[in-house]
Design an enzyme around this catalytic site. Structure first.
Site, mmCIF file in Angstrom:
data_model
loop_
_atom_site.group_PDB
_atom_site.id
_atom_site.type_symbol
_atom_site.label_atom_id
_atom_site.label_comp_id
_atom_site.label_asym_id
_atom_site.label_seq_id
_atom_site.Cartn_x
_atom_site.Cartn_y
_atom_site.Cartn_z
ATOM 1 N N MET A 56 34.427 11.313 -18.010
ATOM 2 C CA MET A 56 34.394 12.113 -16.793
ATOM 3 C C MET A 56 33.628 11.418 -15.672
ATOM 4 O O MET A 56 34.039 11.459 -14.513
ATOM 5 C CB MET A 56 33.764 13.474 -17.085
ATOM 6 C CG MET A 56 34.664 14.422 -17.850
ATOM 7 S SD MET A 56 36.039 15.026 -16.839
ATOM 8 C CE MET A 56 35.197 16.218 -15.812
ATOM 9 N N ARG B 2 35.048 10.591 -12.128
ATOM 10 C CA ARG B 2 34.480 11.173 -10.912
ATOM 11 C C ARG B 2 34.288 10.106 -9.840
ATOM 12 O O ARG B 2 34.549 10.342 -8.660
ATOM 13 C CB ARG B 2 33.165 11.883 -11.245
ATOM 14 C CG ARG B 2 33.411 13.214 -11.930
ATOM 15 C CD ARG B 2 32.166 13.860 -12.502
ATOM 16 N NE ARG B 2 32.526 15.169 -13.049
ATOM 17 C CZ ARG B 2 31.705 15.952 -13.724
ATOM 18 N NH1 ARG B 2 30.459 15.560 -13.951
ATOM 19 N NH2 ARG B 2 32.113 17.121 -14.183
ATOM 20 N N TYR C 86 39.682 18.541 -8.850
ATOM 21 C CA TYR C 86 39.702 18.085 -10.247
ATOM 22 C C TYR C 86 38.552 17.144 -10.575
ATOM 23 O O TYR C 86 37.823 16.689 -9.711
ATOM 24 C CB TYR C 86 41.043 17.510 -10.664
ATOM 25 C CG TYR C 86 41.648 16.330 -9.964
ATOM 26 C CD1 TYR C 86 40.944 15.477 -9.122
ATOM 27 C CD2 TYR C 86 43.016 16.047 -10.194
ATOM 28 C CE1 TYR C 86 41.557 14.388 -8.537
ATOM 29 C CE2 TYR C 86 43.626 14.967 -9.593
ATOM 30 C CZ TYR C 86 42.899 14.131 -8.776
ATOM 31 O OH TYR C 86 43.519 13.055 -8.200
ATOM 32 N N GLU C 87 38.377 16.928 -11.902
ATOM 33 C CA GLU C 87 37.244 16.182 -12.469
ATOM 34 C C GLU C 87 35.892 16.824 -12.101
ATOM 35 O O GLU C 87 34.894 16.139 -11.919
ATOM 36 C CB GLU C 87 37.266 14.712 -12.021
ATOM 37 C CG GLU C 87 38.556 13.979 -12.274
ATOM 38 C CD GLU C 87 39.035 14.076 -13.716
ATOM 39 O OE1 GLU C 87 38.225 14.402 -14.603
ATOM 40 O OE2 GLU C 87 40.225 13.830 -13.968
ATOM 41 N N GLY C 88 35.877 18.129 -12.041
ATOM 42 C CA GLY C 88 34.671 18.868 -11.673
ATOM 43 C C GLY C 88 34.678 19.154 -10.193
ATOM 44 O O GLY C 88 34.615 18.245 -9.365
#
Length: 588
Positions: free
Chosen positions: A292, A296, A436-438
């Site tokens: 992740m 990010r 996305y990706e947090g």
């Protein structure tokens, strides 16, 4: 309309002048032979691929989109051949581990290539970007057997990767996920569950697709401590490395999305899919965050790339579009770039993009130092800076990238709202990068509640001291005094604000109320630092060049028109959480 042009002049300036790339690489074992000349020659070739192969596909692939028929995903016309060309040229392995067939080049070069891929065709760039994130997780956490079997073909790009994390009832809160993994008895597991929002979950490029899946083993505790990570391929792999039978993995449907239409975002069904544990049982989040965090940073670069492409098109249009009269009323119609509001939008985009690229390069340098520098303390410091800046890069680059896309669309007026001009696609595509990706709210909370308190706040203070040292060095540069002082004052406010937040870090409501404003404030101060650094280096490098005027003018614009946002952000943060808890007002 002019097409996308890779920003090679800026890249060369950053590597050769602003960050002394040659000296930095010379200090890193394994990178001694890499210099600015080699990096720019590689990136020039990558730029050609982006402009000649990928950008021409961007609009047509967006309009056609992906399709699903009889369980098989079909990507838009031209994507299969583009990916084949990409692999044959060796681009997927650019920064890959040489032990598994990669080229082992610095992260700096990889990040700059990722930016160009994102500018030319965001949907396409997700395929190698996601694969690289999966490679990082496998490299750091999988068994030697899994590494040997999967990494060479993933690094070469023959096989791709996908991250299967999200479920319909478990998004940011992964502790709610219900996918299960039953041990079979031979070291493998049968994985059953459904995942949503799985980018590159399936495609028609051929080869294998390696899914990294979060799931629970029998008896695992509830919450995040019960989550494990598994590797499960679309096709099982025979002992000789060839592809065997289809695994229990299928596409339930394709998501119908606002943007990135050429990227197959899938609902994936795992029906007893065979998989193998990556890392330790119950430590899946540890392995997942390796992946992740890499993603990010990559997503931040996506936002940067879209902003660059959108701004380029807006500038070209503004130079050609004739409308209105000159400021003195003597001429008309004039190119709209002469109008103050249009210039403001274009300059804002340019300032945010160029400073973002500089931060991306600096962060990638810290990643290379953390990975290879012979001194342990130097590695530790660099790794800390990467940890601190990862949420900033992801959130700030994507927030600014979307804002630039919208401003660039605005320059086009009504034409910006029409598909044929291409600007509305940038807006649609950029929007996902904030999610996305947090989500960016999650990134902001990570910065405020996890990264700032690291080392009792000394990590952030060390970074601020580095900025302050650069500002002090720039005091002696002629014609830069007001710019330096503006950034110094913003840094003083940021340091004070950081101490204020650290004193209240245990109060989650206060942290949540401050988080997104603080991250933007933090980013703007960093951008100010980098504009001082770029302007100072332009002055030293060549006092007579056109680039000197460019960097000086942009630095002045940034500190005069954008950096003052930090004053308002500071005031808003210090107002605290109280104004946000007026639930009755919201309900009314």
């Amino acid at each position: 309309m002019a097409g996308y042009t890779p920003p090679m002049n800026d890249v060369t300036f950053l590597l050769g002048e602003v960050f002394d790339f040659d000296a930095a690489m010379a200090a890193l074992p394994g990178h001694e032979g890499v210099d600015t000349s080699l990096a720019t020659s590689i990136l020039e070739e990558g730029g050609k691929f982006c402009t000649e192969v990928l950008e021409p596909l961007n609009r047509s692939a967006d309009e056609e989109g992906c399709s699903l028929k009889d369980g098989l995903v079909k990507t838009p016309k031209g994507m299969v051949q583009a990916y084949k060309t990409f692999v044959e040229a060796g681009w997927p392995g650019l920064s890959g581990d040489t032990d598994y067939g990669g080229q082992g080049l610095p992260r700096v070069i990889q990040i700059l290539l990722d930016e160009m891929l994102s500018s030319a065709n965001l949907s396409f760039g997700l395929f190698p970007g996601l694969t690289r994130g999966a490679v990082e997780a496998v490299s750091q956490h999988a068994s030697d057997e899994l590494k040997a079997r999967y990494l060479p073909k993933m690094i070469s790009g023959e096989w791709t990767g996908a991250m299967a994390l999200t479920e319909s009832s478990a998004g940011t809160d992964l502790g709610l996920l219900s996918t299960r993994a039953e041990p079979i008895g031979d070291g493998s597991y049968a994985i059953t569950g459904t995942k949503i929002f799985i980018s590159s979950g399936d495609h028609d490029f051929g080869g294998n697709i390696v899914h990294l899946i979060l799931a629970r083993v029998p008896g695992a505790p509830k919450g995040v401590k019960g989550i494990s990570l598994f590797l499960s391929p679309k096709f099982l792999v025979e002992e000789d490395g060839t592809l065997g039978p289809r695994n229990g993995i299928s596409v339930g449907s394709l998501e119908h999305k606002m943007g990135i239409h050429a990227q197959p975002t899938c609902v994936m069904n795992y029906d007893g899919a065979i998989g193998w544990l990556v890392g330790e049982p119950g430590r899946g989040l540890n392995a997942m965050f390796t992946m992740m965090n890499a993603e990010r940073l990559f997503v931040g670069i996506q936002g940067l790339g879209v902003g660059e492409a959108a701004n380029q098109r807006a500038v070209a249009y503004a130079r050609e579009r004739l409308q209105g009269r000159s400021a003195d009323g003597a001429r008309g119609p004039v190119p709209i770039i002469e109008h103050a509001d249009v210039r403001k939008m274009l300059l804002t985009g340019r300032c945010l993009t160029d400073a973002g690229r500089a931060l991306g390069v600096w962060t990638a340098l810290q990643m290379d130092i953390a990975a290879r520098h012979p001194d342990a303390e130097t590695r530790r410091v660099a790794d800390g800076f990467v940890a601190l800046l990862t949420p900033v890069v992801k959130a700030a680059f994507t927030e600014f990238g979307f804002e630039i896309a919208v401003m660039s669309q605005q320059v086009f007026g009504g034409h910006g709202y029409i598909r044929e001009w291409g600007m509305e696609q940038y807006v649609r595509d950029a929007r996902i990068t904030q999610i996305y990706e947090g989500t960016n709210g999650v990134q902001a909370m990570d910065l405020v509640s996890r990264k700032l308190p690291m080392e009792n706040g000394d990590l952030a203070r060390r970074f601020f001291a580095l900025i302050g040292s650069d500002l002090d060095a720039a005091d002696s540069v002629a014609d830069l005094g007001q710019t330096v002082e503006a950034v110094r004052q913003s840094l003083v406010r940021l340091e004070s604000l950081t101490d204020h937040l650290l004193a209240n870090v245990a109060d989650l409501e206060e942290a949540g109320a401050a988080a997104t404003d603080y991250l933007r404030n933090f980013a703007l101060v960093i951008y100010g630092w980098l504009w001082v650094r770029m302007a100072a280096r332009a002055m030293v490098a060549d006092r007579t060049s056109a680039s000197l005027s460019r960097y000086m003018d942009l630095a002045r614009f940034f500190t005069a028109r954008l950096l003052p946002q930090t004053l308002a952000l500071d005031a808003a943060i210090r107002a605290g959480a109280a104004p946000l808890v007026a639930y009755d007002t919201i309900q009314a």
